[in-house]
Design an enzyme around this catalytic site. Structure first.
Site, PDB file in Angstrom:
ATOM      1  N   LYS A  76       0.815  -1.227   0.000  1.00 47.87           N
ATOM      2  CA  LYS A  76       0.000   0.000   0.000  1.00 47.87           C
ATOM      3  C   LYS A  76       0.849   1.278   0.000  1.00 47.87           C
ATOM      4  CE  LYS A  76      -4.258  -1.814   2.002  1.00 47.87           C
ATOM      5  NZ  LYS A  76      -5.319  -1.574   2.991  1.00 47.87           N
ATOM      6  N   ASP A 112     -10.380   2.744   2.002  1.00 50.13           N
ATOM      7  CA  ASP A 112     -10.656   2.037   3.259  1.00 50.13           C
ATOM      8  C   ASP A 112     -11.568   2.871   4.178  1.00 50.13           C
ATOM      9  OD1 ASP A 112      -9.243  -0.290   2.695  1.00 50.13           O
ATOM     10  OD2 ASP A 112      -7.358   0.496   3.481  1.00 50.13           O
TER      11      ASP A 112
END
Ligand code: ATR
Length: 283
Positions: A76, A112
């Site tokens: 990420k 997210d």
């Protein structure tokens, strides 16, 4: 010449290391089928050493290569660093989970936090009337949660962590409405809070979860967890036994997938019960 099937098919991926436990292919394949889109969404295992090459190939944009995809652990941060155009969310988190090519440039964002609040919106509408939120844990996953709570306008966000320095770092990063505390301050901080979020593996990593008194929270409070395996984490079980409203973390996974699908495949998908059941069957 590329075969016509190849040029008509839209391809996307989830890349991680390891990747075999990812449920993202189930989610996107479900939506592809539902919309009848000629597309594919595949899991790709790429080691940290090979990730920059993987992105370089994507940027070449050859026929048949993917238009974008999801990025998961441990890539990420690297995805954010390799981006030509990170959006403001990814910029602040220093991490991205959704990427796509546009005019030869790699765009990245982080969905997210969107997944987190959308799950609460769906399962417990009105949750955002909470003036005080308690976030337990200050790891990677906690950041997107804090960012989304702040952006939603929650007045006070209290972050508690075993290692208090990590909580402090997040309070510094996310601004004046985010406060840090050692985990031992839970009793005091929980008083009157309208939202309790667990982002730790308490009770699941061989340690026993400490007893928490959820009656300290506001009467209308909701307790949620970002972990979804198991669906009922030790913290959620404890909250439920004390009569609290709870929301499990599965919806966060499902909702965080929506913006990517919309971007790559051009349709807005729904998170429905059939999809939820598919994932539960796979657990
Ligand atoms: P993730 O990216 O999933 O958030 P992480 O970055 O490893 O994973 O963070 C895990 C979080 O759970 C941290 O807040 C960690 O606390 P520390 O920062 O003190 O390590 C917390 N955590 C994990 N196990 C814990 C335990 N047994 N007791 C308390 N906190 C725990």
């Amino acid at each position: 010449m590329a075969d016509s099937r190849e040029t008509l098919t839209i391809n996307a991926f989830v890349v991680g290391y390891p990747i075999k436990h990812s449920r993202s292919p189930i989610i996107h394949s479900y939506w592809l089928k539902k919309f009848g889109i000629a597309g594919s969404y595949k899991a790709v295992e790429v080691s940290p050493d090979d990730f920059a090459n993987f992105i370089a190939t994507l940027k070449q944009g050859k026929p048949g290569t993917a238009v974008g995809g999801n990025v998961t652990i441990p890539h990420k941060q690297a995805a954010y660093q390799l981006a030509d155009r990170p959006d403001a969310l990814a910029e602040e988190l220093g991490a991205a989970n959704t990427v796509w090519m546009e005019e030869g440039e790699l765009h990245v964002t982080n969905t997210d936090g969107y997944g987190f609040v959308s799950n609460l919106d769906e399962r417990h509408p009105g949750w955002d009337r909470a003036e005080r939120a308690v976030v337990l844990g200050a790891g990677g996953a906690s950041r997107a949660v804090i960012q989304s709570l702040r952006d939603r306008g929650i007045a006070e966000i209290h972050v508690l962590n075993r290692t208090v320095e990590r909580a402090r770092e997040l309070a510094d990063r996310f601004g004046p409405r985010v406060f840090s505390h050692p985990q031992a301050a839970l009793y005091e901080v929980m008083q009157g809070a309208g939202l309790f979020v667990n982002t730790t593996s308490l009770g699941m990593d061989g340690t026993e979860a400490p007893h928490l008194d959820f009656s300290l929270l506001a009467a209308q409070a909701v307790v949620t967890d970002i972990v979804y395996v198991p669906l009922k984490t030790p913290i959620l079980k404890m909250a439920e036994e004390q009569g609290m409203a709870t929301v499990d973390g599965l919806g966060m996974l499902l909702h965080q997938a929506k913006p990517g699908f919309e971007r790559w495949f051009g349709k807005t998908p729904e998170v429905d019960e059939a999809l939820r059941s598919l994932i539960i069957e796979d657990m």
